[in-house]
Every structure is written in structure tokens, then in C-alpha cells.
Motif scaffolding. Structure first.
Motif, PDB file in Angstrom:
ATOM      1  N   ALA A  65      56.171 -21.431  -7.710  1.00  0.00           N
ATOM      2  CA  ALA A  65      54.896 -22.146  -7.583  1.00  0.00           C
ATOM      3  C   ALA A  65      54.058 -21.562  -6.448  1.00  0.00           C
ATOM      4  CB  ALA A  65      55.156 -23.632  -7.337  1.00  0.00           C
ATOM      5  N   ARG A  66      54.720 -20.951  -5.473  1.00  0.00           N
ATOM      6  CA  ARG A  66      54.007 -20.358  -4.337  1.00  0.00           C
ATOM      7  C   ARG A  66      53.661 -18.906  -4.633  1.00  0.00           C
ATOM      8  NH1 ARG A  66      57.565 -20.335   0.701  1.00  0.00           N
ATOM      9  NH2 ARG A  66      59.203 -20.370  -0.829  1.00  0.00           N
ATOM     10  N   ALA A  67      52.452 -18.518  -4.273  1.00  0.00           N
ATOM     11  CA  ALA A  67      52.073 -17.100  -4.381  1.00  0.00           C
ATOM     12  C   ALA A  67      52.619 -16.392  -3.147  1.00  0.00           C
ATOM     13  CB  ALA A  67      50.562 -16.967  -4.442  1.00  0.00           C
ATOM     14  N   PRO A  68      53.117 -15.179  -3.310  1.00  0.00           N
ATOM     15  CA  PRO A  68      53.630 -14.470  -2.140  1.00  0.00           C
ATOM     16  C   PRO A  68      52.485 -14.102  -1.189  1.00  0.00           C
ATOM     17  CG  PRO A  68      53.567 -13.008  -4.026  1.00  0.00           C
ATOM     18  CD  PRO A  68      53.199 -14.375  -4.525  1.00  0.00           C
ATOM     19  N   GLN A  69      52.809 -14.039   0.071  1.00  0.00           N
ATOM     20  CA  GLN A  69      51.843 -13.596   1.076  1.00  0.00           C
ATOM     21  C   GLN A  69      52.027 -12.091   1.225  1.00  0.00           C
ATOM     22  OE1 GLN A  69      49.644 -15.809   2.550  1.00  0.00           O
ATOM     23  NE2 GLN A  69      50.545 -17.140   0.993  1.00  0.00           N
ATOM     24  N   LEU A  74      48.951  -3.998  -1.075  1.00  0.00           N
ATOM     25  CA  LEU A  74      50.137  -4.145  -1.925  1.00  0.00           C
ATOM     26  C   LEU A  74      49.855  -4.911  -3.209  1.00  0.00           C
ATOM     27  CD1 LEU A  74      52.644  -5.065   0.921  1.00  0.00           C
ATOM     28  CD2 LEU A  74      52.223  -2.818  -0.088  1.00  0.00           C
ATOM     29  N   LYS A  75      48.602  -5.251  -3.468  1.00  0.00           N
ATOM     30  CA  LYS A  75      48.241  -6.044  -4.654  1.00  0.00           C
ATOM     31  C   LYS A  75      48.667  -5.364  -5.955  1.00  0.00           C
ATOM     32  CE  LYS A  75      46.183  -9.736  -3.056  1.00  0.00           C
ATOM     33  NZ  LYS A  75      46.728 -11.056  -3.247  1.00  0.00           N
ATOM     34  N   ASP A  76      48.643  -4.031  -5.987  1.00  0.00           N
ATOM     35  CA  ASP A  76      48.991  -3.314  -7.220  1.00  0.00           C
ATOM     36  C   ASP A  76      50.453  -3.478  -7.618  1.00  0.00           C
ATOM     37  OD1 ASP A  76      49.446  -1.633  -4.867  1.00  0.00           O
ATOM     38  OD2 ASP A  76      50.004  -0.066  -6.285  1.00  0.00           O
ATOM     39  N   ILE A  77      51.318  -3.871  -6.684  1.00  0.00           N
ATOM     40  CA  ILE A  77      52.741  -4.059  -6.998  1.00  0.00           C
ATOM     41  C   ILE A  77      53.182  -5.513  -6.802  1.00  0.00           C
ATOM     42  CG2 ILE A  77      53.432  -1.661  -6.619  1.00  0.00           C
ATOM     43  CD1 ILE A  77      54.398  -2.516  -3.825  1.00  0.00           C
ATOM     44  N   GLU A  78      52.238  -6.415  -6.743  1.00  0.00           N
ATOM     45  CA  GLU A  78      52.547  -7.833  -6.543  1.00  0.00           C
ATOM     46  C   GLU A  78      53.531  -8.347  -7.597  1.00  0.00           C
ATOM     47  OE1 GLU A  78      50.303 -12.150  -6.026  1.00  0.00           O
ATOM     48  OE2 GLU A  78      49.134 -10.394  -6.626  1.00  0.00           O
ATOM     49  N   ASN A  83      59.306 -10.839  -7.680  1.00  0.00           N
ATOM     50  CA  ASN A  83      60.667 -11.006  -8.202  1.00  0.00           C
ATOM     51  C   ASN A  83      61.746 -10.798  -7.142  1.00  0.00           C
ATOM     52  OD1 ASN A  83      59.860 -11.577 -10.880  1.00  0.00           O
ATOM     53  ND2 ASN A  83      59.467  -9.400 -11.201  1.00  0.00           N
ATOM     54  N   LEU A  84      61.357 -10.399  -5.954  1.00  0.00           N
ATOM     55  CA  LEU A  84      62.331 -10.168  -4.881  1.00  0.00           C
ATOM     56  C   LEU A  84      62.563 -11.467  -4.104  1.00  0.00           C
ATOM     57  CD1 LEU A  84      61.022  -6.711  -3.651  1.00  0.00           C
ATOM     58  CD2 LEU A  84      62.871  -7.191  -5.243  1.00  0.00           C
ATOM     59  N   PRO A  85      63.694 -11.598  -3.426  1.00  0.00           N
ATOM     60  CA  PRO A  85      64.034 -12.864  -2.756  1.00  0.00           C
ATOM     61  C   PRO A  85      63.351 -13.044  -1.391  1.00  0.00           C
ATOM     62  CG  PRO A  85      65.821 -11.324  -2.493  1.00  0.00           C
ATOM     63  CD  PRO A  85      64.812 -10.654  -3.393  1.00  0.00           C
ATOM     64  N   PHE A  86      62.074 -12.712  -1.303  1.00  0.00           N
ATOM     65  CA  PHE A  86      61.272 -12.887  -0.099  1.00  0.00           C
ATOM     66  C   PHE A  86      59.904 -13.408  -0.501  1.00  0.00           C
ATOM     67  CE2 PHE A  86      64.257  -9.455   0.854  1.00  0.00           C
ATOM     68  CZ  PHE A  86      64.823  -9.900   2.039  1.00  0.00           C
ATOM     69  N   SER A  87      59.178 -13.983   0.459  1.00  0.00           N
ATOM     70  CA  SER A  87      57.847 -14.487   0.117  1.00  0.00           C
ATOM     71  C   SER A  87      56.727 -13.852   0.930  1.00  0.00           C
ATOM     72  CB  SER A  87      57.802 -16.012   0.249  1.00  0.00           C
ATOM     73  OG  SER A  87      58.104 -16.397   1.569  1.00  0.00           O
ATOM     74  N   ASN A  88      57.031 -13.086   1.965  1.00  0.00           N
ATOM     75  CA  ASN A  88      56.004 -12.406   2.760  1.00  0.00           C
ATOM     76  C   ASN A  88      56.263 -10.905   2.751  1.00  0.00           C
ATOM     77  OD1 ASN A  88      54.924 -14.903   3.448  1.00  0.00           O
ATOM     78  ND2 ASN A  88      56.066 -15.021   5.364  1.00  0.00           N
ATOM     79  N   PHE A  89      55.195 -10.131   2.526  1.00  0.00           N
ATOM     80  CA  PHE A  89      55.316  -8.680   2.441  1.00  0.00           C
ATOM     81  C   PHE A  89      54.202  -8.034   3.250  1.00  0.00           C
ATOM     82  CE2 PHE A  89      56.985 -10.618  -1.380  1.00  0.00           C
ATOM     83  CZ  PHE A  89      58.240 -10.056  -1.463  1.00  0.00           C
ATOM     84  N   GLN A  90      54.601  -7.207   4.228  1.00  0.00           N
ATOM     85  CA  GLN A  90      53.637  -6.565   5.111  1.00  0.00           C
ATOM     86  C   GLN A  90      53.824  -5.045   5.043  1.00  0.00           C
ATOM     87  OE1 GLN A  90      54.275  -7.488   9.225  1.00  0.00           O
ATOM     88  NE2 GLN A  90      52.492  -6.339   9.917  1.00  0.00           N
ATOM     89  N   LEU A  91      52.731  -4.317   4.852  1.00  0.00           N
ATOM     90  CA  LEU A  91      52.781  -2.854   4.816  1.00  0.00           C
ATOM     91  C   LEU A  91      53.033  -2.331   6.225  1.00  0.00           C
ATOM     92  CD1 LEU A  91      52.396  -0.269   3.126  1.00  0.00           C
ATOM     93  CD2 LEU A  91      49.983  -0.353   3.765  1.00  0.00           C
TER      94      LEU A  91
END
Length: 179
Positions: A65-69, A74-78, A83-91
Motif C-alpha cells: 500500500a505504501r509507495a517506496p521512497q 531511480l524512477k525508471d527502475i521503481e 519488489n525488494l524487502p526495503f522501502s527507501n532507495f537512495q542513489l
């Protein structure tokens, strides 16, 4: 019965020998590839991504239900990151290099790890890439060959300490024509 097995064994040996002696096959490449005057050039993009906020243990309906941060780069690989077990992704870092097939290149990651890669082949549909990933002490994290679709990003990663992960997104695009 033994005579039959011996004959099958000889046939198999002859097929293997003829495969390696064929003038059209040289280490998995066609003869036409070896006569090509210009080597294949590839634009290789490598992105290192820090993943945080593990979702393990959180009910699945809440996670989805939550969109990842994630960073805008990184939008092109959202779709793959969700599908990964994390919710925040920083380049963390990004590198783009124009290299020829079989040319080795390296990337120093901000956390001290080193990534060495070499494109092995590229055709209109697939890419073969050798990837060697070492930690800051020189210990091997990953040493593998990756085969993926041309013009698409492949995502691979590793778990790190403190509920974090380090993810690599790698994309290869063939450069057509003279440089």
C-alpha cells in the motif's frame, strides 16, 4: 550392451571434437564476429543504490500500500525496486562509460567497495557481463556473469549490516556506427 555404450561414447566424443574444430566456431563467437573490423562499443551505466527501511516482518498488504521512497534518478527502475524487502532507495553514485566489448573497467563505490566489470558480448537482444564486486577490505562479495536484455537495467544487490542493502543497477546500450 557394452559394445553399444562404447559406440555411443565414441559418437559423443566425435561430436565434441568436431564442434571445437569447426572453422565457424571460435570460443563461442561466430567467424563473422572475429572478422568484424570495428569492435562493438557499449555505453555501460552503473548505479549504486543504498536501500534502507526493511519491510521484513511488516504485513504484505501494508507494504504494497505504501509507495517506496526513492530518488528521482531511480524512477525508471521503481518497478524492480518495489519488489525488494526495503522501502527507501537512495542513489549513492552513478557512472557511465563508453567501452568496447571485452574491455575491463572499474568503479569505486562511496563505501570503499570496488566493482570491476567487463562486457563479454552484446547482440540486439542480450548482454553478457562479467561482474566482480569486492568489499573495502578486498574480500569478494560477488564474482559472476550476468546475462540480461539489451537496453534494460538489471538489478542485483547484497544485504549489509544495520538493516541496509547495497543494490547495483546496470544497463548496457549498444553504440552503432563509428565513434
Amino acid at each position: 550392451m557394452i559394445r553399444c555404450l562404447t559406440s555411443i561414447s565414441r559418437i559423443a566424443q566425435a561430436l565434441v571434437i568436431s564442434l571445437f574444430m569447426s572453422p565457424d566456431v571460435v570460443f563461442g563467437e561466430s567467424k563473422a564476429d572475429n572478422n568484424d573490423q570495428s569492435p562493438t562499443t557499449v555505453v555501460l551505466s552503473v548505479r549504486a543504490i543504498q536501500a534502507t527501511a526493511p519491510t521484513a516482518g511488516i504485513p504484505e498488504n501494508t507494504v504494497h500500500a505504501r509507495a517506496p521512497q526513492l530518488d528521482s534518478e531511480l524512477k525508471d527502475i521503481e518497478g524492480r525496486l518495489i519488489n525488494l524487502p526495503f522501502s527507501n532507495f537512495q542513489l549513492l553514485t552513478s557512472k557511465q562509460e563508453t567501452i568496447t566489448i571485452k574491455q575491463k573497467n572499474s568503479l569505486q563505490l562511496p563505501n570503499g567497495q570496488k566493482l570491476t566489470f567487463r562486457p563479454m558480448y552484446m547482440d540486439q537482444k542480450k548482454v553478457g557481463l562479467w561482474l566482480h564486486w569486492r568489499d573495502k577490505d578486498g574480500s569478494e562479495i560477488l564474482n559472476t556473469r550476468v546475462h540480461f536484455d539489451s537496453n534494460e537495467s538489471v538489478v542485483t544487490g547484497t544485504d549489509c549490516a544495520h538493516d541496509q542493502g547495497l543494490i547495483l543497477a546496470i544497463k548496457a546500450v549498444r553504440v552503432d556506427g563509428p565513434q
